[in-house]
Design a protein around this motif. Sequence first.
Motif, PDB file in Angstrom:
ATOM      1  N   SER A 279     -12.484   1.542   2.769  1.00  0.00           N
ATOM      2  CA  SER A 279     -13.507   1.975   1.812  1.00  0.00           C
ATOM      3  C   SER A 279     -13.922   3.415   2.097  1.00  0.00           C
ATOM      4  CB  SER A 279     -14.727   1.048   1.889  1.00  0.00           C
ATOM      5  OG  SER A 279     -14.354  -0.289   1.591  1.00  0.00           O
ATOM      6  N   PHE A 280     -14.268   4.145   1.018  1.00  0.00           N
ATOM      7  CA  PHE A 280     -14.554   5.566   1.135  1.00  0.00           C
ATOM      8  C   PHE A 280     -15.933   5.914   0.578  1.00  0.00           C
ATOM      9  CE2 PHE A 280      -9.979   5.192   1.178  1.00  0.00           C
ATOM     10  CZ  PHE A 280      -9.557   6.158   2.091  1.00  0.00           C
ATOM     11  N   ALA A 281     -16.523   6.957   1.181  1.00  0.00           N
ATOM     12  CA  ALA A 281     -17.779   7.534   0.703  1.00  0.00           C
ATOM     13  C   ALA A 281     -17.780   9.007   1.101  1.00  0.00           C
ATOM     14  CB  ALA A 281     -18.975   6.809   1.308  1.00  0.00           C
ATOM     15  N   TRP A 306     -13.137  13.096  -2.051  1.00  0.00           N
ATOM     16  CA  TRP A 306     -13.239  11.902  -1.214  1.00  0.00           C
ATOM     17  C   TRP A 306     -12.819  10.629  -1.938  1.00  0.00           C
ATOM     18  CZ3 TRP A 306     -16.438   7.870  -2.632  1.00  0.00           C
ATOM     19  CH2 TRP A 306     -17.381   8.147  -3.638  1.00  0.00           C
ATOM     20  N   ASP A 307     -12.967  10.581  -3.265  1.00  0.00           N
ATOM     21  CA  ASP A 307     -12.629   9.362  -3.997  1.00  0.00           C
ATOM     22  C   ASP A 307     -11.304   9.481  -4.751  1.00  0.00           C
ATOM     23  OD1 ASP A 307     -13.539  11.233  -5.781  1.00  0.00           O
ATOM     24  OD2 ASP A 307     -14.792   9.853  -6.930  1.00  0.00           O
ATOM     25  N   GLN A 308     -10.515  10.521  -4.444  1.00  0.00           N
ATOM     26  CA  GLN A 308      -9.182  10.679  -5.038  1.00  0.00           C
ATOM     27  C   GLN A 308      -8.146  10.229  -4.006  1.00  0.00           C
ATOM     28  OE1 GLN A 308      -8.980  11.773  -8.370  1.00  0.00           O
ATOM     29  NE2 GLN A 308     -11.176  11.455  -8.107  1.00  0.00           N
ATOM     30  N   VAL A 309      -7.811   8.959  -4.047  1.00  0.00           N
ATOM     31  CA  VAL A 309      -6.968   8.353  -3.009  1.00  0.00           C
ATOM     32  C   VAL A 309      -5.640   7.901  -3.613  1.00  0.00           C
ATOM     33  CG1 VAL A 309      -6.809   6.524  -1.278  1.00  0.00           C
ATOM     34  CG2 VAL A 309      -9.032   7.571  -1.792  1.00  0.00           C
ATOM     35  N   ASP A 310      -4.545   8.323  -3.004  1.00  0.00           N
ATOM     36  CA  ASP A 310      -3.204   7.883  -3.417  1.00  0.00           C
ATOM     37  C   ASP A 310      -2.725   6.791  -2.479  1.00  0.00           C
ATOM     38  OD1 ASP A 310      -3.003   9.696  -5.530  1.00  0.00           O
ATOM     39  OD2 ASP A 310      -2.243  11.270  -4.219  1.00  0.00           O
ATOM     40  N   PRO A 320      -6.131   0.275 -10.798  1.00  0.00           N
ATOM     41  CA  PRO A 320      -6.615   0.696  -9.471  1.00  0.00           C
ATOM     42  C   PRO A 320      -5.964  -0.109  -8.354  1.00  0.00           C
ATOM     43  CG  PRO A 320      -8.442   0.358 -11.001  1.00  0.00           C
ATOM     44  CD  PRO A 320      -7.224  -0.195 -11.663  1.00  0.00           C
ATOM     45  N   SER A 321      -5.738   0.546  -7.239  1.00  0.00           N
ATOM     46  CA  SER A 321      -5.175  -0.141  -6.078  1.00  0.00           C
ATOM     47  C   SER A 321      -6.199  -1.125  -5.512  1.00  0.00           C
ATOM     48  CB  SER A 321      -4.796   0.878  -4.998  1.00  0.00           C
ATOM     49  OG  SER A 321      -4.562   0.229  -3.761  1.00  0.00           O
ATOM     50  N   PRO A 322      -5.769  -2.318  -5.128  1.00  0.00           N
ATOM     51  CA  PRO A 322      -6.688  -3.281  -4.511  1.00  0.00           C
ATOM     52  C   PRO A 322      -6.895  -3.024  -3.020  1.00  0.00           C
ATOM     53  CG  PRO A 322      -4.505  -4.248  -4.674  1.00  0.00           C
ATOM     54  CD  PRO A 322      -4.405  -2.885  -5.309  1.00  0.00           C
ATOM     55  N   ASN A 323      -6.219  -2.008  -2.477  1.00  0.00           N
ATOM     56  CA  ASN A 323      -6.248  -1.792  -1.032  1.00  0.00           C
ATOM     57  C   ASN A 323      -7.367  -0.864  -0.570  1.00  0.00           C
ATOM     58  OD1 ASN A 323      -3.895  -3.398  -0.615  1.00  0.00           O
ATOM     59  ND2 ASN A 323      -2.651  -1.690  -1.358  1.00  0.00           N
ATOM     60  N   TRP A 324      -8.043  -0.210  -1.519  1.00  0.00           N
ATOM     61  CA  TRP A 324      -9.162   0.648  -1.136  1.00  0.00           C
ATOM     62  C   TRP A 324     -10.260   0.561  -2.185  1.00  0.00           C
ATOM     63  CZ3 TRP A 324     -11.096   4.916  -3.814  1.00  0.00           C
ATOM     64  CH2 TRP A 324     -10.338   5.366  -4.899  1.00  0.00           C
ATOM     65  N   ALA A 325     -11.460   0.955  -1.778  1.00  0.00           N
ATOM     66  CA  ALA A 325     -12.614   0.877  -2.682  1.00  0.00           C
ATOM     67  C   ALA A 325     -13.611   1.971  -2.327  1.00  0.00           C
ATOM     68  CB  ALA A 325     -13.273  -0.502  -2.581  1.00  0.00           C
ATOM     69  N   VAL A 326     -14.562   2.162  -3.197  1.00  0.00           N
ATOM     70  CA  VAL A 326     -15.665   3.094  -2.955  1.00  0.00           C
ATOM     71  C   VAL A 326     -16.841   2.316  -2.380  1.00  0.00           C
ATOM     72  CG1 VAL A 326     -17.380   4.572  -4.081  1.00  0.00           C
ATOM     73  CG2 VAL A 326     -14.976   4.709  -4.746  1.00  0.00           C
TER      74      VAL A 326
END
Length: 338
Positions: A279-281, A306-310, A320-326
């Motif tokens: 998870s990201f913030a 920070w919320d632009q994740v490949d 959306p990928s299920p492997n990461w979240a905000v």
Amino acid sequence: MEADELIGHNGVFKVKERLLKRHQARIEDVERRKEAKENHTVIKESVDYFLSTFSGERAAIEELLSRCMGVDQKAAAQLLEEATNKTVQLQKFLNDSMVFLTTYDQRQAQAALQKLQTCLTETREQALPKKKFAFRARCKAADKAPESVMDPLNDGAPEKCDSTQVEGDPAGVQCGFSHMSNTVLAKTAEEIQKEDVLLSHLSNCKVCLYGTPSTLHLKHIDNCEILCGPVSTSVFVDQCQHSTLALACQQLRTHNTSDTLVYLHVTSRAIIEDCQRVSFAPFSWSYPTLEDDFRAAGLDPDRNNWDQVDDFNWLAAGTPSPNWAVIPKAERRTTWEA
């Protein structure tokens, strides 16, 4: 008769009006096509320029690294410094070109940069080999670290840093902490300035890194809290779980990581691979010299993706990928005291 003439006149007028509108629409369509063609040409030229320049700079860096072998250590150190600076500039060039590059071109360039970073590290280890050494404990990091870095297991007293250091040539110093648990660790800006920092095999630790390392490598991290000042180039994370990271960098690559919170400032895009429940913030750690360190690292404090994740394991476009979240705003950390 006059009424018939009026109707006929109105009919002619309406026909002329329709013809005029149709003609105007054709003109606008031609202009749109012309503008689109010009934009396409500009973008193509920009991409071609990027690919040509990127390839040339990468070749120049590789040539510098090849020259490091067979020269004395002083000459090798100078070549390595030049290669490092060129790599930093190449990363900035990629960051500034992201707006017109395709996802494929971005990933290819990022992969090439990672290979350069790896080659840079390997060349440094070969060209500047570590001398025979003895281990000793150092307390400099804890003495200079802010008072907020406290050991919760020691009634609030600052924890002494006992990271492994290498006696002898400064070029052979192993910068970082390894194989430690249940402790609070810190390094000062003087210790990590432009260094490649490695944190490995840590469990139940809190680590504070003040200053601007060149790169940061995290490997085999379990249930830790790691806070790091602005990194000039890239942060590489591998085998991290149940941890909290606060990082500022140009590029983040994360592998084999799970159940981890990342408070991030990144000027390109974050990349994850073989990760779950990450998870990201936005980056929110702070210390007195943070603003100066952003400048020293060459990072733009106003540019944060920070919320632009490949996710390299999730290629389904539009889903959306299920492997990461905000991390929800209400759940984000804003204070980082021990």
